[in-house]
Design a protein around this motif. Structure first.
Motif, mmCIF file in Angstrom:
data_model
loop_
_atom_site.group_PDB
_atom_site.id
_atom_site.type_symbol
_atom_site.label_atom_id
_atom_site.label_comp_id
_atom_site.label_asym_id
_atom_site.label_seq_id
_atom_site.Cartn_x
_atom_site.Cartn_y
_atom_site.Cartn_z
ATOM 1 N N HIS A 290 0.827 -1.212 0.000
ATOM 2 C CA HIS A 290 0.000 0.000 0.000
ATOM 3 C C HIS A 290 0.856 1.255 0.000
ATOM 4 O O HIS A 290 0.496 2.270 -0.615
ATOM 5 N N ARG A 291 2.020 1.194 0.658
ATOM 6 C CA ARG A 291 2.920 2.344 0.656
ATOM 7 C C ARG A 291 3.575 2.503 -0.716
ATOM 8 O O ARG A 291 3.731 3.636 -1.207
ATOM 9 N N ALA A 292 3.948 1.392 -1.335
ATOM 10 C CA ALA A 292 4.551 1.461 -2.666
ATOM 11 C C ALA A 292 3.569 2.062 -3.661
ATOM 12 O O ALA A 292 3.946 2.895 -4.506
ATOM 13 N N ILE A 293 2.309 1.676 -3.569
ATOM 14 C CA ILE A 293 1.278 2.214 -4.464
ATOM 15 C C ILE A 293 1.132 3.711 -4.271
ATOM 16 O O ILE A 293 1.055 4.484 -5.239
ATOM 17 N N GLY A 299 4.384 9.697 -7.579
ATOM 18 C CA GLY A 299 5.479 9.896 -8.516
ATOM 19 C C GLY A 299 5.026 10.119 -9.939
ATOM 20 O O GLY A 299 5.662 10.892 -10.682
ATOM 21 N N ILE A 300 3.951 9.468 -10.349
ATOM 22 C CA ILE A 300 3.431 9.645 -11.707
ATOM 23 C C ILE A 300 3.078 11.111 -11.943
ATOM 24 O O ILE A 300 3.469 11.720 -12.946
ATOM 25 N N ASP A 301 2.347 11.702 -11.014
ATOM 26 C CA ASP A 301 1.963 13.109 -11.159
ATOM 27 C C ASP A 301 3.153 14.044 -10.960
ATOM 28 O O ASP A 301 3.303 15.043 -11.677
ATOM 29 N N TYR A 302 3.995 13.707 -9.983
ATOM 30 C CA TYR A 302 5.114 14.593 -9.660
ATOM 31 C C TYR A 302 6.132 14.625 -10.797
ATOM 32 O O TYR A 302 6.604 15.702 -11.187
ATOM 33 N N ASN A 303 6.472 13.468 -11.346
ATOM 34 C CA ASN A 303 7.428 13.434 -12.456
ATOM 35 C C ASN A 303 6.873 14.131 -13.696
ATOM 36 O O ASN A 303 7.610 14.775 -14.446
ATOM 37 N N GLU A 342 13.004 -4.975 -9.341
ATOM 38 C CA GLU A 342 12.109 -5.799 -10.155
ATOM 39 C C GLU A 342 11.057 -6.466 -9.266
ATOM 40 O O GLU A 342 11.382 -6.965 -8.181
ATOM 41 N N VAL A 343 9.808 -6.451 -9.730
ATOM 42 C CA VAL A 343 8.716 -7.064 -8.966
ATOM 43 C C VAL A 343 7.863 -7.926 -9.897
ATOM 44 O O VAL A 343 7.917 -7.788 -11.125
ATOM 45 N N ASN A 344 7.062 -8.784 -9.288
ATOM 46 C CA ASN A 344 6.178 -9.667 -10.060
ATOM 47 C C ASN A 344 4.705 -9.389 -9.794
ATOM 48 O O ASN A 344 3.859 -10.251 -9.987
ATOM 49 N N ASP A 345 4.420 -8.184 -9.326
ATOM 50 C CA ASP A 345 3.052 -7.804 -8.998
ATOM 51 C C ASP A 345 2.475 -6.966 -10.142
ATOM 52 O O ASP A 345 3.011 -5.908 -10.489
ATOM 53 N N ASN A 346 1.374 -7.426 -10.755
ATOM 54 C CA ASN A 346 0.812 -6.753 -11.931
ATOM 55 C C ASN A 346 0.363 -5.328 -11.642
ATOM 56 O O ASN A 346 0.534 -4.435 -12.474
ATOM 57 N N GLU A 347 -0.242 -5.120 -10.490
ATOM 58 C CA GLU A 347 -0.715 -3.778 -10.154
ATOM 59 C C GLU A 347 0.459 -2.811 -10.024
ATOM 60 O O GLU A 347 0.414 -1.676 -10.525
ATOM 61 N N ILE A 348 1.520 -3.266 -9.386
ATOM 62 C CA ILE A 348 2.713 -2.431 -9.216
ATOM 63 C C ILE A 348 3.390 -2.184 -10.567
ATOM 64 O O ILE A 348 3.788 -1.053 -10.887
ATOM 65 N N ILE A 349 3.478 -3.228 -11.390
ATOM 66 C CA ILE A 349 4.108 -3.088 -12.707
ATOM 67 C C ILE A 349 3.347 -2.080 -13.568
ATOM 68 O O ILE A 349 3.949 -1.268 -14.279
ATOM 69 N N SER A 350 2.007 -2.101 -13.484
ATOM 70 C CA SER A 350 1.188 -1.159 -14.243
ATOM 71 C C SER A 350 1.498 0.284 -13.842
ATOM 72 O O SER A 350 1.624 1.170 -14.700
ATOM 73 N N LEU A 351 1.638 0.521 -12.554
ATOM 74 C CA LEU A 351 1.963 1.866 -12.075
ATOM 75 C C LEU A 351 3.385 2.260 -12.490
ATOM 76 O O LEU A 351 3.628 3.410 -12.874
ATOM 77 N N MET A 352 4.304 1.322 -12.417
ATOM 78 C CA MET A 352 5.685 1.603 -12.814
ATOM 79 C C MET A 352 5.759 1.995 -14.287
ATOM 80 O O MET A 352 6.543 2.868 -14.676
#
Length: 361
Positions: A290-293, A299-303, A342-352
């Motif tokens: 939840h913190r990573a999300i 970061g998406i908006d800030y960058n 590197e992660v294997n979580d689809n939700e996290i990968i989508s945000l990345m």
């Protein structure tokens, strides 16, 4: 000298120790004895201890530290109840309460009226000293959860962690006092428990680390340690503070004949620890997804905001903290959110995948 028997009886009652034999067993335990050996010691010393209480023989040297630990007081106070009330002079140092006494009571009035004038034999502040147990005042602040002591050190001494060596700096009137303290993490937990974000971030100042070290951090720095990052990630208020765009004034040094003026540079920045928090959260998704999300969405908006303000190809990420510099003049510009795990979580990968990315040095 006061009545040692009445004093010991008093402290036994406060500690819930009913019999002298029980106290002797506690002393044996403090001396490292266990089981039957402790009981045999208590039986052997019972007569001598009785004579000591009657004033017929002196207190055995081996009993001093165990009794101080058991009762949480100095020998001076144990032998003479009013010893600490003697004038605070160098010749009376052996009769002072001792800084563990202040940490235990944690009384703001005592800190203000007495603690500040206590001096060691050489006339320097006792903040830099250890007692007969090898402990500093900070050790006792942690042991007794002395939140008023923390606030006193902050307000009166300006306590601040100097990140490079994980030491604390104290400023009081003239000059700077340094203290090497091994228990930085436990002290950070204590400060975090006070629920005062401004105080915490002032003592554990990651902006100072970032702007004074060319935007780098060594792996031994507390701001890179997992235990410290967990303190931030586990505390809602501290965690949310890392997103704030903060005005930070970095003092560069004194100038002028009397050194009354100070050169400084002012930055506007999110907390430089944010990418360390993201990195740790991504490595421990089972606990901190939840913190990573939250950080990735920020970061998406800030960058995107950063890229709208600059010529995108002219800037690069120069270090593991996300420091953003200009290729042309190497000037620091901002902190960008980036991912190097590197992660294997689809939700996290989508945000990345949505995160605007800068070149890395």
């Amino acid at each position: 000298m006061g009545n040692i028997k009445s004093n010991i009886d008093h402290y036994m009652k406060l500690k819930g120790i009913r019999m002298y034999s029980h106290l002797l067993i506690d002393i044996a335990h403090e001396l490292g004895m266990k089981g039957q050996e402790a009981y045999e010691f208590a039986d052997k010393e019972r007569s001598n201890f009785s004579k000591m209480l009657k004033g017929e023989r002196p207190l055995k040297y081996d009993f001093i530290i165990p009794l101080e630990k058991i009762f949480g007081i100095s020998l001076a106070r144990l032998l003479y109840e009013d010893a600490y009330k003697l004038p605070v002079e160098k010749k009376n140092v052996p009769f002072n309460k001792g800084f563990r006494y202040y940490a235990y009571l944690d009384d703001p009035k005592l800190y203000k009226e007495e603690f500040d004038i206590l001096l060691a034999n050489d006339g320097h502040s006792i903040l830099t000293r250890t007692d007969e147990f090898g402990k500093t005042f900070l050790d006792y602040a942690v042991e007794y959860h002395s939140v008023n002591g923390v606030r006193y050190l902050h307000d009166e001494y300006g306590i601040k962690l100097k990140w490079a060596h994980n030491q604390f700096e104290f400023r009081k009137d003239k000059g700077i006092t340094w203290i090497h303290f091994e228990n930085c993490i436990e002290f950070a937990r204590l400060v975090a428990s006070m629920n005062d974000v401004e105080l915490f971030n002032d003592i554990y100042d990651s902006y100072n680390m970032f702007f004074t070290n060319g935007h780098y951090a060594t792996e031994n720095c507390i701001f890179c340690q997992g235990e410290y990052l967990e303190i931030i990630l586990d505390n809602d208020d501290l965690f949310h503070s890392i997103f704030e765009i903060k005005l930070y004034e970095l003092k560069l040094g004194s100038i002028g004949r009397r050194k009354k003026q100070v050169d400084s540079v002012t930055y506007h920045s999110i907390n430089p620890i944010i990418n360390n928090c993201l990195r740790y959260a991504l490595k421990h998704l089972d606990k901190y997804k939840h913190r990573a999300i939250d950080i990735l969405k920020f970061g998406i908006d800030y960058n995107r905001r950063i890229t709208s303000e600059i010529a995108f190809n002219d800037y690069y990420i120069c270090n593991e903290l996300g420091g953003l510099k200009n290729f042309r003049n190497e000037d620091y510009y901002n902190i960008a959110i980036f991912v190097d795990v590197e992660v294997n979580d689809n939700e996290i990968i989508s945000l990345m995948n949505q995160l605007p990315k800068f070149k890395k040095w």
